[in-house]
Design an enzyme around this catalytic site. Structure first.
Site, PDB file in Angstrom:
ATOM      1  N   ARG B  69       0.848  -1.181   0.000  1.00 47.56           N
ATOM      2  CA  ARG B  69       0.000   0.000   0.000  1.00 47.56           C
ATOM      3  C   ARG B  69       0.889   1.238   0.000  1.00 47.56           C
ATOM      4  O   ARG B  69       0.902   1.975   0.960  1.00 47.56           O
ATOM      5  CB  ARG B  69      -0.852  -0.054   1.263  1.00 47.56           C
ATOM      6  CG  ARG B  69      -2.084   0.775   1.255  1.00 47.56           C
ATOM      7  CD  ARG B  69      -2.851   0.478   2.498  1.00 47.56           C
ATOM      8  NE  ARG B  69      -1.952   0.461   3.672  1.00 47.56           N
ATOM      9  CZ  ARG B  69      -2.280  -0.011   4.863  1.00 47.56           C
ATOM     10  NH1 ARG B  69      -3.444  -0.525   5.066  1.00 47.56           N
ATOM     11  NH2 ARG B  69      -1.428   0.028   5.869  1.00 47.56           N
ATOM     12  N   LYS B 176       4.645 -18.489   9.669  1.00 47.78           N
ATOM     13  CA  LYS B 176       3.952 -18.676  10.937  1.00 47.78           C
ATOM     14  C   LYS B 176       3.434 -17.320  11.417  1.00 47.78           C
ATOM     15  O   LYS B 176       3.968 -16.303  11.001  1.00 47.78           O
ATOM     16  CB  LYS B 176       4.893 -19.307  11.953  1.00 47.78           C
ATOM     17  CG  LYS B 176       6.017 -18.355  12.373  1.00 47.78           C
ATOM     18  CD  LYS B 176       6.525 -18.637  13.755  1.00 47.78           C
ATOM     19  CE  LYS B 176       7.217 -17.409  14.266  1.00 47.78           C
ATOM     20  NZ  LYS B 176       7.633 -17.399  15.606  1.00 47.78           N
ATOM     21  N   HIS B 206      11.370 -20.780   9.507  1.00 49.26           N
ATOM     22  CA  HIS B 206      12.724 -20.496   9.045  1.00 49.26           C
ATOM     23  C   HIS B 206      13.770 -21.293   9.817  1.00 49.26           C
ATOM     24  O   HIS B 206      14.877 -21.486   9.361  1.00 49.26           O
ATOM     25  CB  HIS B 206      13.033 -19.006   9.113  1.00 49.26           C
ATOM     26  CG  HIS B 206      13.097 -18.470  10.498  1.00 49.26           C
ATOM     27  ND1 HIS B 206      11.994 -17.995  11.142  1.00 49.26           N
ATOM     28  CD2 HIS B 206      14.125 -18.362  11.362  1.00 49.26           C
ATOM     29  CE1 HIS B 206      12.342 -17.613  12.352  1.00 49.26           C
ATOM     30  NE2 HIS B 206      13.630 -17.813  12.522  1.00 49.26           N
ATOM     31  N   GLU B 244      15.541 -15.911  24.394  1.00 49.65           N
ATOM     32  CA  GLU B 244      15.829 -14.625  23.761  1.00 49.65           C
ATOM     33  C   GLU B 244      16.201 -13.641  24.846  1.00 49.65           C
ATOM     34  O   GLU B 244      15.681 -13.729  25.957  1.00 49.65           O
ATOM     35  CB  GLU B 244      14.599 -14.106  23.021  1.00 49.65           C
ATOM     36  CG  GLU B 244      14.238 -14.925  21.814  1.00 49.65           C
ATOM     37  CD  GLU B 244      12.928 -14.458  21.211  1.00 49.65           C
ATOM     38  OE1 GLU B 244      12.966 -13.726  20.221  1.00 49.65           O
ATOM     39  OE2 GLU B 244      11.865 -14.811  21.743  1.00 49.65           O
ATOM     40  N   HIS B 268       8.700 -23.974  16.436  1.00 49.03           N
ATOM     41  CA  HIS B 268      10.135 -24.262  16.448  1.00 49.03           C
ATOM     42  C   HIS B 268      10.491 -25.413  17.381  1.00 49.03           C
ATOM     43  O   HIS B 268      11.180 -26.354  17.002  1.00 49.03           O
ATOM     44  CB  HIS B 268      10.937 -23.033  16.886  1.00 49.03           C
ATOM     45  CG  HIS B 268      10.668 -21.816  16.070  1.00 49.03           C
ATOM     46  ND1 HIS B 268      10.424 -21.865  14.733  1.00 49.03           N
ATOM     47  CD2 HIS B 268      10.601 -20.506  16.412  1.00 49.03           C
ATOM     48  CE1 HIS B 268      10.224 -20.643  14.277  1.00 49.03           C
ATOM     49  NE2 HIS B 268      10.322 -19.793  15.278  1.00 49.03           N
ATOM     50  N   LYS B 366      11.399 -14.769  26.802  1.00 54.11           N
ATOM     51  CA  LYS B 366      12.023 -13.486  26.443  1.00 54.11           C
ATOM     52  C   LYS B 366      12.719 -12.934  27.665  1.00 54.11           C
ATOM     53  O   LYS B 366      12.385 -13.288  28.789  1.00 54.11           O
ATOM     54  CB  LYS B 366      10.947 -12.506  25.972  1.00 54.11           C
ATOM     55  CG  LYS B 366      10.330 -12.929  24.650  1.00 54.11           C
ATOM     56  CD  LYS B 366       9.571 -11.795  24.028  1.00 54.11           C
ATOM     57  CE  LYS B 366       9.074 -12.159  22.650  1.00 54.11           C
ATOM     58  NZ  LYS B 366      10.137 -12.295  21.647  1.00 54.11           N
TER      59      LYS B 366
END
Lengths: 308, 514
Positions: B69, B176, B206, B244, B268, B366
């Site tokens: 867009r 995903k 990935h 992470e 994953h 996280k």
């Protein structure tokens, strides 16, 4: 970090390498192969640099053998470039003086990475029978470069007569992008290929190899044409439906014209030594297609040279 | 001897399985990228496409169409793509390669519900067929939130882009999340399935494109050393971790209500579990591998008591990496009473002869100690020690650790004698590092996956059955958690909440510190 060991012996070099590993502590020997570069003072800088670049993909111990004054007392000067100095592998430059230059095998043997493949590379003019050479005998794979000889085609032909599994030549490696592009044009149906043409510099063995490959794989007559280069300038497949033509005038970008499709330009740069070397190191088994192609080329050129 | 060949026939006479120098090259095709202005496209997809071109793996007849867009012309898109490639590509920039690629770049501006924009898209790809010889083969990459899939898929159908003529193909690539539970995954699949046959749908995880993940199969099935130990007789338990160090950041809008388990475990971690736990496939074909993965996923069982067999948490404010970071509830766009978990751990079993009684502990979170993904097989202790208990006091359990990222490689931990007069055994590490040696030129996961899509090679893409099986595993846990109120808080920069550690402590085990 570079370590200089003048007037040294192989056991001192081995000790220096081991001490190095111990001082870092632990850590596995990540080197996947030993690459022996047989070179001279003039060539060694570029050769070691190309080998180091290829070593990013294949971490290796590079042993550069540099022959110095054959008349002096036999001795070795060593220069050890540690891992991390230039890529993940290590490089050892060995300058061989005197009669030792005739026995490089004795210098190299204790320095080979255990259990892993050995590759010998002659960046300059290579031996006519690589597998019988004192260094070549130690190697699983022997890389020569006919283009460096005064008579490249003759040099390659001589070596093909002595071919043994594991031999390969960079004039063949430089062809891969051409072959890959030509093969991809035939992934779509094209009908019978009736004949083919390959154009390139005279005395450019890659062009002869390309012609031989096409002729062998397609079982057709291939005409070898001469041009001013650089390198190979074009290849044409003449099929019953029309021509497929790949032309490269500037050594960088080619145009692909196919009978049923619009003309396209394709990046087809000439390869640097490190790229060719990295490709060679990717597979360490005998290259049967090279053997077939090279022998086919030799048979073809021999026939041509005979008086009609 | 060579068999007689008919030139121009399949198989291509210029290709031979002995000729392993020739790379796999995609055939003529157009890749249509929806959501081309997004982060993923800019940082990963466009650079990966350039890298493929640079490695000579894209055909001369290749077109790339961006759809978004934006009020852009083709050149504006080319300029953006150029910038993205310059910044993020892994291979060196070469003007000639870029020129080749940019000749096939097109941009179509429009809204997804706008019929006219899709008619323009249809015209654009057909024009590319005429100009570039792309052969009518189109791959549609939907780098978009899943709620937009129905619109796009319907538009593709309406504008006749979904059906192919003669030998040409159509493929659709989706990222995903594949739904947020079994029900929604099925609905999503129904939307896509309605228009594209199952073999044309490529689901990108990935992780499966990573070299180290593909190496799991090489390690297990190409060697003799590990497979004999790869079962309940020797393995005590398995730990699969994806940690992470970052917080929820700019993904707040997407993340809240989804949480760590749906975001990471469903895809994953369960894929990693499948690769580690599956039996040897009969062949290395896509169908055989998927069949084994489906078998093992259907054998996964949840703990009898979800209360003691799972753990969840939310990161609280704290110090991490030398700076003070906000807690989850204080992040922008997160409601104060959010019950979304940012840490999830669970203990799974695999009911098979190979794995009965061996727990698989999965955790993700996280704002944990550091960024790391790994699979650790922790072996049983030796059944009998000839050494004194004091001699082997420092000896832990042997472990084989597959490090997926960032320091890719394999670690083997075992006991070794400490030099000296006393007999003392202590753990040492044997290490194979992939990362440092191969990063420079090893292909990025997206490169591999995009190439596989264009070639039509499916082994690295999960099938709908796998997606549904994973949701079947996760759904009861999510339902249980939904009734439990707020998750436990844990300090940012730590290794997760107390309940996460207790999950293993109850079994007399502990998490490895990765």
């Amino acid at each position: 970090m570079t370590l200089y060991l003048p007037r040294t012996t192989t056991s001192e070099i081995t000790e220096a390498l081991t001490a190095e590993r111990h001082s870092i502590g632990g850590g596995a020997l990540n080197m996947v192969l030993t690459l022996i570069v047989v070179t001279d003072e003039a060539d060694h800088y570029d050769a070691v640099r190309a080998a180091t670049e290829a070593g990013r993909e294949h971490p290796s111990r590079i042993l550069a053998l540099i022959r110095r004054d054959p008349g002096s007392e036999p001795s070795i000067d060593a220069e050890i470039r540690r891992p991390g100095t230039a890529g993940p592998g290590e490089a050892i430059l060995l300058r061989l003086y005197g009669a030792l230059g005739d026995h490089p095998g004795s210098v190299v043997t204790p320095l080979l990475v255990p259990d892993s493949p050995v590759v010998a590379w002659w960046p300059g003019v290579g031996p006519q029978h690589p597998a019988a050479d004192p260094v070549g005998r130690l190697a699983h794979r022997r890389i020569t470069d006919a283009l460096r000889a005064a008579d490249p085609v003759g040099d390659l032909l001589g070596r093909i007569r002595n071919y043994e599994p594991g031999d390969t030549d960079l004039t063949w490696t430089r062809l891969t992008p051409w072959r890959s592009l030509l093969a991809s044009t035939m992934d779509q149906p094209v009908g019978w290929v009736e004949s083919a043409e390959v154009a390139g510099e005279p005395d450019y063995p890659s062009a002869d190899l390309l012609a031989a490959w096409l002729s062998d794989q397609l079982e057709v007559r291939v005409e070898r044409k001469y041009s001013d280069g650089p390198g190979i300038t074009g290849a044409r497949l003449i099929t019953e439906q029309g021509d497929i033509s790949l032309q490269r005038k500037d050594g960088r970008v080619a145009t692909l014209a196919r009978f049923d499709q619009p003309v396209q330009s394709v990046a087809l740069a000439r390869r640097r030594a490190s790229e060719s070397l990295a490709e060679e190191l990717r597979r360490l088994d005998a290259d049967e297609i090279y053997e077939r192609t090279a022998k086919h080329m030799a048979a073809f050129l021999d026939r041509r040279e005979e008086p009609a | 001897m060579k068999e007689p060949v008919m030139p121009g026939a399949i198989p291509n006479p210029l290709r031979s399985e002995l000729d392993r120098r020739l790379p796999r090259i995609a055939g003529p095709s157009v890749l249509v990228l929806f959501g081309v202005t997004g982060d993923l496209a800019r940082k990963k997809l466009l650079p990966a496409i350039y890298d493929l071109a640079n490695r000579g793996m894209l055909p001369p007849g290749f077109g790339l169409v961006g759809f978004a867009r934006r009020d852009w012309a083709d050149q504006d898109f080319a300029a953006e793509a150029h910038q993205a490639v310059r910044e993020h590509a892994r291979t060196p920039f070469r003007e000639d390669v870029w020129r080749q690629l940019s000749e096939g770049l097109r941009f179509v501006a429009g809204e997804l519900h706008d019929d006219a924009a899709f008619d323009e898209l249809a015209r654009t790809v057909r024009q590319l067929d005429a100009d570039r010889g792309t052969g009518g083969n189109y791959a549609f990459y939907l780098s978009l939130p899943p709620k937009l899939f129905p619109t796009v898929v319907k538009q593709l159908k309406r504008s006749n882009l979904a059906e192919s003529e003669a030998a040409a193909w159509r493929r659709v690539v989706i990222e995903k999340p594949f739904g947020h539970d079994l029900q929604s995954a099925r609905e999503l699949n129904a939307v896509v399935d309605d228009v594209f046959p199952p073999h044309s749908v490529f689901r990108i995880d990935h992780y499966l494109g990573k070299e180290t993940v593909q190496n799991i199969m090489a390690l297990r099935f190409a060697n003799t050393l590990f497979e004999p130990l790869w079962n309940r007789n020797y393995v005590d338990h398995v730990q699969i971790t994806m940690a992470e160090d970052i917080g929820v950041g700019g993904r707040a809008g997407y993340y809240d209500g989804i949480g760590a388990a749906r975001d990471v475990i469903q895809n994953h971690l369960l894929q990693l579990l499948a690769l580690v736990a599956m039996e040897e496939p009969v062949t290395f074909s896509a169908d055989a591998i998927r069949a084994e993965k489906e078998k093992v996923l259907s054998a996964v069982e949840l703990p009898a008591e979800l209360e003691s067999g799972t753990a969840r948490g939310q990161y609280a404010p704290g110090w991490q990496g030398g700076e003070h970071v906000k807690g989850y509830l204080a992040e922008e766009g997160i409601p104060d009473d959010s019950t979304t978990e940012t840490y999830a751990a669970m203990k799974l079993g695999v009911s098979s002869r190979r794995w009965a009684g061996v727990p698989f502990y999965l955790r993700t979170g996280k704002r944990l100690g550091r960024r790391v993904t790994e699979v650790a097989l922790v072996f049983q202790r030796a059944p009998h020690q000839v050494f004194n208990s004091t001699d082997v006091e420092d000896l832990g359990q042997n472990a084989l650790v597959l490090r997926i990222q960032p320091d890719e490689g394999v670690t083997l931990r075992f006991g070794s004698k400490v030099p000296g007069a006393a007999m003392e055994v202590r753990d040492v590490t044997m290490d194979f590092a992939y990362g440092q040696s191969f990063t420079e030129s090893s292909p990025e996961a997206y490169e591999r996956l995009i190439l596989d899509v264009l070639i039509g090679d499916p082994p690295l893409f999960p099938r709908q059955e796998e997606v549904e099986l994973s949701w079947r595993i996760l759904d009861p846990v999510e339902e249980f958690w939904a009734k439990q109120g707020r998750p436990e808080q844990y300090d940012s920069g730590s290794w997760g909440p107390r309940s996460g550690h207790e999950l293993l402590a109850r079994d007399g085990r502990q998490w490895r510190r990765p």
